[in-house]
Design an enzyme around this catalytic site. Structure first.
Site, mmCIF file in Angstrom:
data_model
loop_
_atom_site.group_PDB
_atom_site.id
_atom_site.type_symbol
_atom_site.label_atom_id
_atom_site.label_comp_id
_atom_site.label_asym_id
_atom_site.label_seq_id
_atom_site.Cartn_x
_atom_site.Cartn_y
_atom_site.Cartn_z
ATOM 1 N N GLU A 35 0.787 -1.176 -0.222
ATOM 2 C CA GLU A 35 -0.149 0.074 -0.181
ATOM 3 C C GLU A 35 1.157 1.307 -0.329
ATOM 4 O O GLU A 35 -0.009 2.363 1.011
ATOM 5 C CB GLU A 35 -1.176 -0.226 1.482
ATOM 6 N N GLY A 36 1.905 0.929 -0.372
ATOM 7 C CA GLY A 36 2.516 2.417 -1.193
ATOM 8 C C GLY A 36 4.327 1.674 0.080
ATOM 9 O O GLY A 36 4.191 2.309 1.514
#
Length: 743
Positions: free
Chosen positions: A438-439
């Protein structure tokens, strides 16, 4: 006068702005336009409105949400055998899969009208937090369908027909979703995606149908091996101009049933010894009808914006929930273990080196839980704070890493030997996964938090950038001319505020009413908000687009913004809890640590600023005295450590989300030994005064025979000794895979 100003001042300035301001790619623009600004904008205003934050109130649950946590969530946790899941089966049992479906765990965020639970972000977060303290694999399995994925995208962007078909099936588990974004060529850089679709006609259900022929290779897809419906991101092209004049139509998102011809799915990755389903998938010449695009044909090319909008909220819930649960578990168990484990005849929790680590663990749990609650409260109110969500993801997972590392150090051999009684090992192994997805944290910290935050939260900068890119140069000059006086006034106020508070140490900064002794912390928060705002202004003016490439500078400024957010949430939580005196050591430790981190980051910015004179100038203007706030003292560290080594309301509040285990589980065994140890503390003290320090059977008998303790007390102390002995043991095996007993 205005015409002359525009000609001789504004127009040349506009040309200069075009040269120095950082260019914004289409993907960056979509990311900045997704979600919204919130408290982050207040922190970058130089004068935050604390009433806005404090008046939000604490997060709350409905009766139905609380009943679900007390019922199905508690029952699920009791069903879980994490050792069996992670080491024996490498999968969740069929019984648990069925339980998850039956109780609509995959439909937590889906509205009741579609058969889901329709719960709030706060409830969603608390559910994931509790499950994650029992099993990260099950926590991830529940988390993903309710985070970035088909369900959330359908609710926000789907057609009525798509919602009516898919949402009920997702809610009751008939369909298991996954989302395919990452590919070997493009991880964090979605613009490099090579997964490609071409607009064409094909045959679907025996009829000629307008659609797309798509080829892709995705990897790292959670739930991918068992998914029945795949949310797919790809770049769409129209070389034959069937839809219009443009050939490159942009990133598009579609829903693809995984039994569609040409889709290959089912193989697994094994992420860091975690047992949740994750794997690659491929599509070869897969024909996808246009009405499989989420939202229909009109959403062609809007996929990246849709994904960023979903991520703006989901990133603030999923991994922060898992991280908060892990940090709470570390605090609860490590405090207990440090109390019962003895070396050299005393509890290891009395060693000052251990106490400092215990304080860090307690402080991190307090800060993460505070930020978690504040963020989900904002989401409850319909906000989608994109920068705040990025802060939460990066700093919650990093906080978990520090917390679990310290917990492993204190537990020592107890935590590094695998087996059913090891309650920390799987959390430790889950940390790299949480850090990465998620990043990735490195990019989130160095590029996103400040890079997007400085532009999005600034009251005028984004408008000025838009004026500079206006194709109508005359209109751009007029837009900029209207903004310049406001921006100049903002800069003068910021300069005055930052200098005054910097030179006076924040002593005269304001604080909200009704916060009592915590007012001193609010004053310092206002001080550093003003400093960050001024440093941001000077950095952007002096470096312009070069700041985007100075990632170490950007990362440190992002750290300051992040610390200010986390500390704001901590102050709010203390206020929401009624400012309990017994929790004050946690607040003091968290605030002192946070201010220390802020000052270190700012001084590193000044010392490493590319234009040395400007770095010295910022230092002189804002922090002339250097370090002015010391890190948490040894006294404060001892007070925090003691809070998690004794039963109390504070300890229970701090670790409220932890599942305490079934009887005989590792967490339960340590907890019971901890409680018995405190219950018999007075008996133990009598023995020590008599010169008997050991808890061996012989020592207890000696104390009884000498009349130091009674027969009943002898029985109690023996039971405590047995409980402690059981708690400090580790598992051992006859051979690999054949567990026999604990030591």
């Amino acid at each position: 006068m205005s015409t002359l100003r525009q000609k001789w001042i504004t127009a040349p300035l506009l040309k200069w702005i075009k040269k120095v301001l950082p260019p914004i790619s289409d993907t960056e623009r979509a990311a900045m336009e997704a979600g919204e600004v919130w408290w982050d904008a207040e922190l970058l205003s130089g004068k935050p409105d604390w009433e806005q934050l404090l008046e939000m109130g604490p997060p709350t649950l409905t009766d139905a949400e609380q009943a679900y946590i007390d019922g199905p969530v508690e029952e699920l946790c009791k069903m879980i055998d994490d050792w069996q899941i992670s080491y024996e089966d490498h999968d969740i049992s069929p019984e648990i899969w069925e339980f998850l479906k039956k109780n609509r765990f995959f439909g937590i965020i889906i509205p009741e009208e579609y058969g889901g639970l329709g719960f709030s972000p706060t409830a969603h977060a608390q559910i994931v937090t509790k499950i994650s303290t029992r099993s990260t694999s099950v926590g991830v399995t529940v988390m993903v369908p309710n985070s970035l994925g088909p369900g959330e995208l359908l609710m926000a962007h789907g057609t009525d027909e798509q919602k009516q078909h898919y949402l009920p099936r997702l809610a009751d588990g008939r369909d298991i979703p996954c989302f395919g974004l990452t590919s070997p060529e493009a991880g964090s850089d979605a613009a490099s995606m090579v997964d490609r679709g071409v607009v064409c006609y094909g045959e679907y259900k025996g009829e000629k149908t307008l659609g797309m022929r798509v080829n892709w290779h995705k990897r790292y897809i959670t739930l991918g091996p068992v998914a029945t419906v795949l949310g797919l991101a790809f770049k769409l092209y129209d070389p034959e101009h069937i839809l219009g004049d443009e050939e490159a139509l942009g990133i598009t998102v579609a829903l693809v049933p995984t039994d569609t011809e040409g889709v290959t799915i089912g193989q697994r990755h094994l992420p860091a010894m975690q047992a949740f389903m994750n794997g690659p998938n491929w599509g070869k010449d897969v024909f996808i009808p246009m009405d499989w695009i989420i939202g229909g044909q009109e959403n062609i090319g809007h996929g990246w914006h849709m994904l960023m909008s979903a991520l703006a909220a989901g990133r603030g819930i999923s991994l922060p929930s898992l991280s908060t649960g892990g940090a709470q578990l570390a605090a609860r168990t490590t405090g207990a273990y440090a109390h019962i484990r003895e070396q050299f005849g005393i509890s290891i929790g009395k060693f000052e080196g251990v106490q400092r680590r215990l304080a860090e663990i307690a402080g991190i749990a307090y800060v993460l839980d505070s930020a978690h609650k504040t963020t989900t409260r904002a989401l409850d109110q319909g906000r989608k704070p994109a920068v705040v969500s990025a802060i939460m993801k990066a700093h919650a997972t990093n906080g978990l890493r520090q917390s679990i590392n310290d917990a492993m150090d204190i537990h020592a051999g107890k935590a590094i030997i695998d087996g059913p009684s090891n309650y920390l090992g799987n959390v430790y192994r889950a940390v790299p996964v949480a850090i990465t997805v998620e990043g990735a944290n490195i990019l989130t910290r160095s590029l996103m938090i400040f890079g997007q935050g400085a532009i999005r939260c600034h009251p005028y900068l984004l408008q000025e950038m838009e004026a500079a890119t206006n194709p109508d140069s005359e209109a751009g000059v007029k837009e900029l001319d209207a903004l310049l006086p406001k921006h100049l006034l903002f800069q003068l106020k910021t300069l005055g505020r930052a200098m005054f508070h910097g030179w006076t140490g924040g002593l005269f900064a304001s604080s909200p009413k009704g916060v009592g002794d915590a007012a001193k912390y609010y004053r310092q928060m206002n001080r550093y908000s003003a400093v960050l705002t001024l440093v941001t202004e000077i950095s952007l003016m002096s470096l312009g687009g070069e700041l985007k490439r100075k990632e170490m500078i950007s990362a440190r400024l992002g750290d300051v913004l992040s610390e200010l957010y986390l500390m704001s949430c901590t102050l709010k939580r203390f206020h929401d809890d009624g400012s309990p005196k017994q929790d004050r050591p946690l607040l003091e430790f968290a605030m002192r640590s946070g201010f220390h981190n802020i000052e270190v980051s700012l001084l590193e910015v000044f010392h490493n600023f590319p234009v040395r004179f400007i770095g010295h100038l910022m230092h002189f203007l804002t922090m002339p005295w250097g370090h002015s706030i010391r890190a948490a003292s040894d006294r404060q560290a001892r007070a925090c450590a003691n809070l998690i080594m004794a039963p109390s309301e504070t300890r229970d509040r701090l670790t409220q989300g932890v599942f305490l285990g079934n009887p005989g589980d590792g967490v339960d065994v340590v907890e019971q030994a901890f409680l018995k140890s405190h219950e018999t503390a007075a008996i133990r003290e009598k023995m020590k005064k008599a010169g008997i320090r050991s808890l061996s059977v012989e020592a207890v008998e000696e104390a009884r025979s000498k009349g130091v303790i009674s027969d009943e007390e002898s029985t109690q102390i023996k039971q405590t000794a047995e409980a402690v002995d059981k708690a400090i043991q580790v598992d051992h095996f006859e051979s690999l895979g054949e567990q026999t007993a604990t030591d």
